[in-house]
Enzyme design. Structure first.
Site, mmCIF file in Angstrom:
data_model
loop_
_atom_site.group_PDB
_atom_site.id
_atom_site.type_symbol
_atom_site.label_atom_id
_atom_site.label_comp_id
_atom_site.label_asym_id
_atom_site.label_seq_id
_atom_site.Cartn_x
_atom_site.Cartn_y
_atom_site.Cartn_z
ATOM 1 N N ASP A 59 39.168 70.989 44.034
ATOM 2 C CA ASP A 59 40.544 71.065 44.558
ATOM 3 C C ASP A 59 41.574 71.476 43.510
ATOM 4 O O ASP A 59 42.469 72.275 43.787
ATOM 5 C CB ASP A 59 40.950 69.716 45.164
ATOM 6 N N ARG A 119 38.902 72.227 31.451
ATOM 7 C CA ARG A 119 40.146 71.853 32.134
ATOM 8 C C ARG A 119 41.268 72.405 31.265
ATOM 9 O O ARG A 119 41.128 72.514 30.053
ATOM 10 C CB ARG A 119 40.237 70.354 32.295
ATOM 11 N N ASP A 170 33.449 66.451 47.835
ATOM 12 C CA ASP A 170 34.752 65.898 48.215
ATOM 13 C C ASP A 170 35.800 66.983 48.500
ATOM 14 O O ASP A 170 36.975 66.795 48.213
ATOM 15 C CB ASP A 170 35.248 64.938 47.124
ATOM 16 N N VAL A 211 28.874 88.808 41.184
ATOM 17 C CA VAL A 211 28.745 90.000 40.327
ATOM 18 C C VAL A 211 27.991 91.109 41.063
ATOM 19 O O VAL A 211 28.456 92.250 41.157
ATOM 20 C CB VAL A 211 28.028 89.631 38.996
ATOM 21 N N THR A 253 31.159 71.613 43.391
ATOM 22 C CA THR A 253 31.237 70.238 42.891
ATOM 23 C C THR A 253 30.096 69.430 43.476
ATOM 24 O O THR A 253 29.742 69.617 44.648
ATOM 25 C CB THR A 253 32.579 69.557 43.228
ATOM 26 N N ARG A 305 13.171 42.241 40.807
ATOM 27 C CA ARG A 305 14.559 42.221 40.358
ATOM 28 C C ARG A 305 15.509 42.736 41.427
ATOM 29 O O ARG A 305 15.094 43.386 42.378
ATOM 30 C CB ARG A 305 14.710 43.197 39.189
ATOM 31 N N ASP A 342 30.287 66.402 44.104
ATOM 32 C CA ASP A 342 30.851 65.250 44.815
ATOM 33 C C ASP A 342 30.992 65.430 46.335
ATOM 34 O O ASP A 342 31.192 64.461 47.040
ATOM 35 C CB ASP A 342 32.231 64.894 44.249
ATOM 36 N N ARG A 393 32.932 60.491 42.050
ATOM 37 C CA ARG A 393 34.358 60.152 41.861
ATOM 38 C C ARG A 393 34.821 59.230 42.962
ATOM 39 O O ARG A 393 34.185 58.232 43.213
ATOM 40 C CB ARG A 393 35.179 61.424 41.820
ATOM 41 N N GLY A 428 34.668 70.303 36.928
ATOM 42 C CA GLY A 428 33.320 69.813 36.624
ATOM 43 C C GLY A 428 32.261 70.841 36.977
ATOM 44 O O GLY A 428 32.385 71.528 37.978
HETATM 45 P P1 ATP Z 1 36.169 68.792 39.867
HETATM 46 O O1 ATP Z 1 36.608 68.036 41.070
HETATM 47 O O2 ATP Z 1 34.756 69.221 39.938
HETATM 48 O O3 ATP Z 1 36.508 68.154 38.565
HETATM 49 P P2 ATP Z 1 38.531 70.387 39.952
HETATM 50 O O4 ATP Z 1 38.722 71.838 40.128
HETATM 51 O O5 ATP Z 1 39.184 69.520 40.983
HETATM 52 O O6 ATP Z 1 36.986 70.178 39.868
HETATM 53 P P3 ATP Z 1 40.490 69.738 37.940
HETATM 54 O O7 ATP Z 1 40.328 69.240 36.558
HETATM 55 O O8 ATP Z 1 41.315 68.966 38.884
HETATM 56 O O9 ATP Z 1 39.005 69.941 38.489
HETATM 57 O O10 ATP Z 1 41.111 71.219 37.888
HETATM 58 C C1 ATP Z 1 40.555 72.217 37.052
HETATM 59 C C2 ATP Z 1 41.667 73.034 36.439
HETATM 60 O O11 ATP Z 1 42.424 73.687 37.473
HETATM 61 C C3 ATP Z 1 42.712 72.247 35.660
HETATM 62 O O12 ATP Z 1 42.308 71.942 34.352
HETATM 63 C C4 ATP Z 1 43.902 73.175 35.688
HETATM 64 O O13 ATP Z 1 43.782 74.190 34.724
HETATM 65 C C5 ATP Z 1 43.767 73.819 37.066
HETATM 66 N N1 ATP Z 1 44.688 73.118 37.990
HETATM 67 C C6 ATP Z 1 44.572 71.867 38.470
HETATM 68 N N2 ATP Z 1 45.618 71.530 39.249
HETATM 69 C C7 ATP Z 1 46.435 72.609 39.245
HETATM 70 C C8 ATP Z 1 47.709 72.913 39.854
HETATM 71 N N3 ATP Z 1 48.336 72.019 40.623
HETATM 72 N N4 ATP Z 1 48.236 74.123 39.622
HETATM 73 C C9 ATP Z 1 47.591 75.017 38.844
HETATM 74 N N5 ATP Z 1 46.420 74.800 38.248
HETATM 75 C C10 ATP Z 1 45.835 73.620 38.437
#
Ligand code: ATP
Length: 320
Positions: free
Chosen positions: A103, A72, A129, A24, A125, A162, A127, A171, A11
């Protein structure tokens, strides 16, 4: 490490651009070359890779979203996808990578590290979290956006006497809800970490508040609990007080980042580039107990956190 890549994944969050800019410019300052990977791991596997100069990140510190776009990518969760990603990095001369995300993105970053690409993660993020850190890039902007929106809802809620249920993002985590609950002076805060589902108690409090002369009744509901619309219908039926639900939604993910998000994201981005410059890998940059620190990715992913009990206790007293 001679050439590093930077990508945003999962996200989006306001402040990601400030982090990219810091990565950068710090890397260039340390004599490294930088490449931007578009659309997270999906763009890596599609070889959407662009050279980045100092001027590539001009005029972005004040902009929400991420200039690198985000996505994703299912393929990258497989061993073949990860190997392909590492091979593409080598093909483009990329021996270091900064991954800005949550994560899931860090799990991917850990895999890239294991395949020999020095990788550093930055918590991005709204969140909040991510267990290893007290701050995530975007949280401050998101809570301020939500807070301002809830202030506006309060005005009209008071005029019409109200009850309002406002659903905020987060989340499965209740940090945005808790902060808005305190910051907006809400009458009730429903957190996934604490809510026991006792709607009758909630209804009793609304009736009691009305008896005490309260003109509005703002309930902050967290995304992790959800069902704000049906909750509003049940509350209206049980109390006789007109009740409306507002789901703030994606507005919380956008907008110009607050000063705190710009500054903290800048510091974290700089730190990521510095870690790569001294040969570190498999680390996550975090903010813990008032300091910018870094953790081993696997150790960080194994940590857990809960909303601060003290803040929750204070909130419960102040909303009465
Ligand atoms: P947010 O919490 O903001 O959505 P996030 O990084 O947790 O962020 P995810 O959709 O869980 O969002 O992960 C982003 C991308 O990271 C996934 O689409 C995937 O490509 C990669 N990813 C997630 N889990 C794994 C894993 N176990 N091993 C390798 N790549 C992963």
């Amino acid at each position: 490490v001679k050439t590093i890549g930077v990508l945003t994944s999962g996200g989006d969050a306001p402040g990601m651009n400030a982090a990219i800019r810091a990565v950068v410019r710090t890397a260039i300052n340390k004599g490294l070359k930088v490449k931007g990977i578009m659309r997270g791991y999906a763009g890596l596997l599609e070889e959407e890779i662009v050279d980045m100069e100092s001027t590539s990140v001009s005029d972005i510190i004040n902009r929400g979203g991420t200039i690198l776009y985000t996505a994703r990518c299912k393929e990258f969760t497989t061993a073949e996808g990860q190997q392909k990603g590492a091979d593409i990095c080598r093909k483009h001369g990329i021996d270091g990578m900064v991954v800005i995300g949550g994560d899931g993105s860090f799990r991917g970053a850990g895999k890239l590290s294991a395949l020999g690409i020095n990788t550093i993660g930055l918590p991005g993020t709204i969140d909040l979290d991510i267990a290893c850190t007290d701050y995530t890039i975007g949280f401050d902007t998101a809570v301020n956006t939500a807070m301002e929106a809830i202030d506006k809802i309060r005005d009209t809620s008071t005029s019409h006497e109200r009850c309002s249920i406002v659903e905020v993002m987060g989340r499965n985590a209740g940090y945005i809800a808790l902060w808005c609950g305190i910051g907006n002076g809400a009458e009730d805060i429903l957190l996934p970490e604490r809510y026991d589902g006792n709607e009758q108690a909630l209804i009793n409090r609304i009736i009691d508040n009305r008896r005490r002369g309260k003109k509005h009744n703002i309930i902050i509901n967290a995304e992790g609990i959800g069902h704000s619309g049906s909750m509003a219908k049940r509350i209206e039926a049980a109390t006789g007080i007109e009740t409306r639900a507002t789901i703030l939604g994606h507005m919380q993910r956008g907008g110009t980042p607050t000063c705190k998000d710009r500054v903290y994201a800048s510091i974290m981005g700089a730190k990521a580039a510095e870690l790569l410059a001294v040969g570190k890998s498999n680390r996550l940059v975090a903010y813990k107990h008032g300091e910018f620190v870094d953790f081993d990715i696997q150790e960080a992913l194994n940590m857990t956190k809960d909303i601060p009990e003290e803040q929750y206790e204070i909130a419960k007293i102040l909303i009465r």
